[in-house]
Design a protein around this motif. Structure first.
Motif, mmCIF file in Angstrom:
data_model
loop_
_atom_site.group_PDB
_atom_site.id
_atom_site.type_symbol
_atom_site.label_atom_id
_atom_site.label_comp_id
_atom_site.label_asym_id
_atom_site.label_seq_id
_atom_site.Cartn_x
_atom_site.Cartn_y
_atom_site.Cartn_z
ATOM 1 N N ILE B 19 -18.689 7.200 -43.104
ATOM 2 C CA ILE B 19 -20.089 7.457 -43.298
ATOM 3 C C ILE B 19 -20.279 8.980 -43.743
ATOM 4 O O ILE B 19 -19.723 9.751 -43.450
ATOM 5 C CB ILE B 19 -20.696 7.310 -41.869
ATOM 6 N N GLN B 20 -21.389 8.860 -44.408
ATOM 7 C CA GLN B 20 -21.634 10.056 -44.897
ATOM 8 C C GLN B 20 -23.080 10.776 -44.203
ATOM 9 O O GLN B 20 -24.063 9.786 -44.000
ATOM 10 C CB GLN B 20 -22.141 10.293 -46.529
ATOM 11 N N PHE B 21 -23.037 11.868 -43.428
ATOM 12 C CA PHE B 21 -24.285 12.299 -42.851
ATOM 13 C C PHE B 21 -24.802 13.467 -43.435
ATOM 14 O O PHE B 21 -24.030 14.604 -43.950
ATOM 15 C CB PHE B 21 -24.016 12.776 -41.418
ATOM 16 N N VAL B 22 -26.176 13.570 -43.867
ATOM 17 C CA VAL B 22 -26.812 14.472 -44.654
ATOM 18 C C VAL B 22 -27.706 15.213 -43.587
ATOM 19 O O VAL B 22 -28.847 14.589 -43.223
ATOM 20 C CB VAL B 22 -27.636 14.014 -45.775
ATOM 21 N N ARG B 23 -27.392 16.462 -43.551
ATOM 22 C CA ARG B 23 -28.250 17.306 -42.383
ATOM 23 C C ARG B 23 -29.719 17.899 -43.146
ATOM 24 O O ARG B 23 -29.555 17.811 -44.443
ATOM 25 C CB ARG B 23 -27.352 18.467 -41.904
ATOM 26 N N ASN B 24 -30.317 18.059 -42.506
ATOM 27 C CA ASN B 24 -32.028 18.504 -43.144
ATOM 28 C C ASN B 24 -31.712 19.827 -43.980
ATOM 29 O O ASN B 24 -32.684 20.084 -44.805
ATOM 30 C CB ASN B 24 -32.897 18.811 -42.000
ATOM 31 N N ASP B 25 -30.613 20.591 -43.714
ATOM 32 C CA ASP B 25 -30.338 21.763 -44.859
ATOM 33 C C ASP B 25 -29.585 21.431 -45.812
ATOM 34 O O ASP B 25 -29.082 22.025 -46.640
ATOM 35 C CB ASP B 25 -29.917 23.032 -43.783
ATOM 36 N N ALA B 26 -29.606 20.075 -46.210
ATOM 37 C CA ALA B 26 -28.727 19.549 -47.391
ATOM 38 C C ALA B 26 -27.089 19.617 -47.354
ATOM 39 O O ALA B 26 -26.467 19.509 -48.292
ATOM 40 C CB ALA B 26 -29.230 20.071 -48.428
ATOM 41 N N ILE B 28 -23.853 18.096 -46.652
ATOM 42 C CA ILE B 28 -23.105 16.656 -46.323
ATOM 43 C C ILE B 28 -21.863 16.881 -45.665
ATOM 44 O O ILE B 28 -21.091 17.356 -45.826
ATOM 45 C CB ILE B 28 -22.922 16.120 -47.740
ATOM 46 N N HIS B 37 -16.516 10.706 -36.646
ATOM 47 C CA HIS B 37 -17.810 10.607 -36.637
ATOM 48 C C HIS B 37 -18.375 10.980 -35.036
ATOM 49 O O HIS B 37 -19.180 11.847 -35.069
ATOM 50 C CB HIS B 37 -18.672 9.805 -37.028
#
Lengths: 166, 167
Positions: B19-26, B28, B37
């Motif tokens: 799974i790839q998680f993208v945080r709001n500061d971009a 990854i 995870h």
């Protein structure tokens, strides 16, 4: 292929429970057998449906928006889908006022979406960019990362306005 | 197609996994499996979690600096396709992998062997230098059996030093 099937099954399972109650920390707690000693409860992320509050990430004037209807999808909207929403919170002088019914494109969703190479992406929050009926964004800037799933859905304008493409 | 590294355990992520998680500061974060995870969601620091590569490298359990790591650096420039280059690269990958695993095994073996020889040397030196803390030097002179018997230590310097001292 197997991964795709597994993710679909888990999505179905989650949506059935999600309709009733979104917070399934208690269920997970009993199945794990550990008392929730760590502060973060593991949430099941589901679709964006009626009454879901989303963050607005453009400069159209709105701040928070509540989903009224997911256009497409029986269970709800996912990453890249359009929704009909009502503006709940807005900046005092903006193009959009509180109480207005608008269309929006989901650009970030906490529920993971499968990509064509088999991996899954998920974001930190649920965010939306307001568009008009034709699909053109109302605002002129987009904040935060956006997925490149939007390209397939023909929301090219949003991609050009975006700072980061995840 | 790109083979990524798991952010938590540093293992390779092949396409179709994880799974790839993208945080709001971009930023990854890529995870190879739900174990990594879930540990990330618990806000655990991989440098403190014993089974991760980050911990092992930090605590010297695994090899850190080696020339074979240079080959695996991330390159963002796309290379023009050349059949010969591709063929040679594939062959090179195999040999580099073999060399690296051999070196890593050697590193672990060396670590496990222990420092017996060095510890012996240190013990000898300590005994000779600080025996006066235990027994008075006059007593030692009368009864030489109380001193350390001459062991054949590889460090010939120590022996040469000892002989004039003892006499």
């Amino acid at each position: 292929m197997a991964a795709g099937f597994a993710s679909k099954w888990s999505l179905v399972g989650r949506s059935l429970l999600g309709g009733l109650n979104n917070n399934l920390s208690s269920l997970l707690g009993t199945s794990n057998g550990i008392t929730c000693s760590h502060s973060l409860s593991q949430q099941q992320r589901t679709f964006i449906q009626m009454r879901t509050v989303l963050k607005v990430v453009d400069n159209s004037g709105a701040k928070k928006v509540m989903c009224i209807q997911a256009l497409k999808g029986k269970k709800g909207a996912r990453l890249g889908d359009t929704i009909v929403a009502s503006v709940k919170e807005a900046h005092p002088n903006g193009k959009v006022k509180k109480g207005k019914v608008v269309y929006g494109v989901v650009v970030r969703a906490a529920m993971q979406r499968g990509r064509c190479d088999g991996s899954e992406v998920k974001f930190d929050d649920n965010a939306v960019v307001l568009v008009d009926k034709q699909g053109q964004p109302i605002g002129t800037r987009v904040f935060g990362p956006v997925p490149h799933e939007l390209r397939k859905k023909k929301h090219v304008k949003i991609l050009t306005l975006a700072g980061h493409i995840a | 197609m790109r083979i990524e590294k798991c952010w938590f355990c540093s293992s390779t992520i092949y396409p179709g996994h994880g799974i790839q998680f993208v945080r709001n500061d971009a930023k990854i974060f890529r995870f190879c499996r739900s174990k990594c995870h879930k540990n990330f969601k618990m806000k655990r620091n991989p440098r403190k979690v014993k089974w991760t590569k980050a911990y092992r490298r930090l605590h010297g359990k695994d090899m850190t600096q080696d020339s074979t790591f240079e080959f695996e650096r991330k390159r963002n420039r796309p290379e023009r396709y050349d059949r010969n280059v591709t063929e040679n690269t594939l062959k090179a990958i195999k040999t580099i992998d073999k060399v690296r695993s051999r070196r890593e095994a050697k590193h672990i073996e060396r670590r496990k062997k222990g420092k017996k020889a060095q510890q012996m040397r240190e013990a000898v030196k300590e005994l000779e230098q600080s025996i006066s803390l235990v027994k008075a030097p006059s007593v030692l002179k009368e009864d030489p059996s109380l001193t350390l018997p001459k062991i054949k230590v590889k460090v010939s310097q120590a022996l040469a030093e000892n002989q004039p001292m003892e006499e």
